[in-house]
Structure formats: C-alpha cells, structure tokens
Write an enzyme that holds these catalytic residues in place. Structure first.
Site, PDB file in Angstrom:
ATOM      1  CG  LEU A  67      -0.494  -0.288   2.608  1.00 15.66           C
ATOM      2  CD1 LEU A  67       0.460   0.762   3.143  1.00 15.66           C
ATOM      3  CD2 LEU A  67      -1.689  -0.362   3.550  1.00 15.66           C
ATOM      4  CB  SER A  68       0.245   4.686  -1.020  1.00 24.99           C
ATOM      5  OG  SER A  68       0.141   4.295  -2.377  1.00 24.99           O
TER       6      SER A  68
ATOM      7  CB  ALA B 247       3.175   9.900  -6.272  1.00 26.67           C
TER       8      ALA B 247
ATOM      9  CG  HIS C 231       4.657   2.020 -10.961  1.00 26.21           C
ATOM     10  ND1 HIS C 231       5.158   1.575  -9.756  1.00 26.21           N
ATOM     11  CD2 HIS C 231       3.303   1.994 -10.829  1.00 26.21           C
ATOM     12  CE1 HIS C 231       4.146   1.285  -8.941  1.00 26.21           C
ATOM     13  NE2 HIS C 231       3.018   1.535  -9.561  1.00 26.21           N
TER      14      HIS C 231
END
Length: 288
Positions: free
Chosen positions: A61-62, A115, A158
């Site tokens: 997960l982020s 991000a 990515h």
C-alpha cells in the site's frame, strides 16, 4: 498432529520491483511451513482501496493510504520502497512555474498514492487534479487532455519515471530529490502491511517470510530479475535492473530508525498542511 494450513492472500503491484521482492514466495524458493501464499497483482491505487476494506492479509500500500487503514493494518519494517534522493516525477510538455502548476489540472495516479501527498506538500496547497491510470499519464500529458478534460502536467510513478522522454515531455521536479533536500531523509512511497486481526504469531511469521523473500531476491539477483522482467512493460533489461535497484535496496530489507522517522515525518507534514485529517503515529510489526 500436523498444523492447520494458513492461507495468506498477498497483494502487490504487477511491477518489476514488487515482483522482484516477492519472487521467492511466488516461486516457492523458500520454505513457508504452514503458510500458503496466494498472490493477487493489481495497481497500487486499487490495493489502497482494498486495504480500506481490509480484504487482504498482507498487502502493499501507499504510506499515504496507511493513514486511512491504520486501524485495520500494521506496517511492516521490511518491504518498503523509499525514494533515496529520487522519486515520483512531475512532467509536462514545457516548463511551468509552481504557481502555474497550482492552477492545474494535473494527472495523478491515485488520490491515496504517496506520490499525490508528496505533490501536495510540494505545492503547499490543494490543486485541481484528474485521476488517470498510471501507465496512461505520459501519453495523456503529451496529448494535453484526458477524455474531454485538459491536462497541464502529470505525476509519474513506476517505470514512467525512466521513460517519459519518449513522449517528448520535460521533467519539472523530482519529488524524491526535493523531499530529501528539504529533510535529509528518503521519501516514503510504498510499504507492506499486515492485517491486525491476525494472531500475533502469524503476523510475526508472515513478516519474517516477507523479509526472507527480499533477502533471497537480493542474494539471487539475476534469477529474481529474470522473473521480474515479465512485469517490466516498456523497460529493457538494463532499465528494469536500474528500476529494481532504485526501489529494492537497504531500506527494503529494513527501514531502521531513520526510515521509520521518514514515514512519521511524511505523515506529520501531511497533517500540518491539512492533507490528512489527524496526526498519524505509524505502528510497525514487532519481531518479538
């Protein structure tokens, strides 16, 4: 009597760094005892949403999304992707000022990605954005629109961080470089988390096996990279190797006190600018 088998559904992104990290578990290169790992590969924003619902026992997960799921999950101290002086890129068709960027709209890969939070910290205020599948963002920025919506700039995660120039785009800012220059710490991006409702010994075992998988991949780099290449999309072997090296490293093996402090600071800064509704003190799995 033999122990009852325990199924652990593990979610991670279909990207070379995650594939590299989970190679030993996916290819059964290490003994897992009574644990059977079932891998589910989906994009990170989908994993963030699934974590909110508590669907998977072990999930990538982020760190941004962790703020929403901390009552369901505990963070692992291994398996993290940290931007050590590099990270998500903000790109556009031409140079733009920070004020112009604040007027947007900016194509982002997900509202709960790290991000996105890093960009929010960089701009210092809310900004107009459009959620676009991460692998479509470079092309949509080059075209200048997503459907009938204009796109001023794009936030890349990515492999787009390495290939954006193919679309004729220019880099405006590297958010990992900006964060490290400002704080002296790596930028927390993705982590792994284990569901809280699992028994403590299961959490410890799963955490240990995740670390063993990472260690195996790093000790058998060519073998693990060959496996990860099936998820490399537009990257050749050299770029895939570079990408894996960026996000599977010493921080991935063990966050340590400095890595944990980076996570705490990232979430604290998010609270201070109003991006998070409350101050989050992250909790990490303990080995004992």
């Amino acid at each position: 009597m033999p122990q009852e088998m325990v199924t652990i559904r593990v979610g991670h992104s279909p990207d070379p760094d995650d594939a590299f990290m989970f190679y030993a578990l996916a290819a059964e290169k290490i003994p897992t005892g009574r644990y059977r790992f079932v891998h589910e590969l989906v994009d990170i924003e989908t994993l963030n949403q699934r974590a909110i619902r508590g669907e998977l026992e072990l999930t990538a997960l982020s760190f941004h999304a962790y703020a929403r799921v901390r009552e369901r999950y505990i963070l692992c101290r291994c398996g993290a992707s940290m931007g050590d002086g590099y990270g998500p890129l903000l790109v556009a068709r031409h140079s733009l000022s920070r004020d112009e960027l604040r007027r947007g709209p900016i194509a982002v890969p997900g509202r709960w990605t790290s991000a996105f939070l890093a960009l929010r910290l960089y701009l210092g205020e809310d900004f107009p954005f459009i959620v676009v599948p991460f692998d479509e963002i470079p092309r949509k920025v080059a075209e200048g629109h997503y459907g009938d919506q204009p796109v001023l700039a794009g936030l890349l995660i990515h492999e787009g961080q390495l290939t954006f120039a193919r679309e004729g785009l220019v880099k405006l800012v590297d958010l990992g470089e900006w964060w490290t220059s400002a704080t002296g710490l790596p930028l927390p991006l993705g982590g792994n988390a284990i569901r809280r409702d699992l028994a403590p010994e299961i959490r410890r075992d799963v955490h240990r096996l995740l670390r063993e998988s990472i260690d195996y991949a790093l000790a058998h780099r060519d073998e693990a990279l060959a496996y990860a290449m099936q998820y490399a999309r537009d990257l050749d072997h050299s770029l895939a190797d570079r990408f894996v090296g960026m996000y599977v490293n010493r921080w991935t093996q063990e966050l340590g006190s400095q890595g944990e402090e980076a996570v705490r600071l990232f979430l604290r800064r998010g609270f201070e600018v109003g991006a998070l509704p409350e101050l989050i003190d992250p909790e990490f799995v303990k080995d004992e």
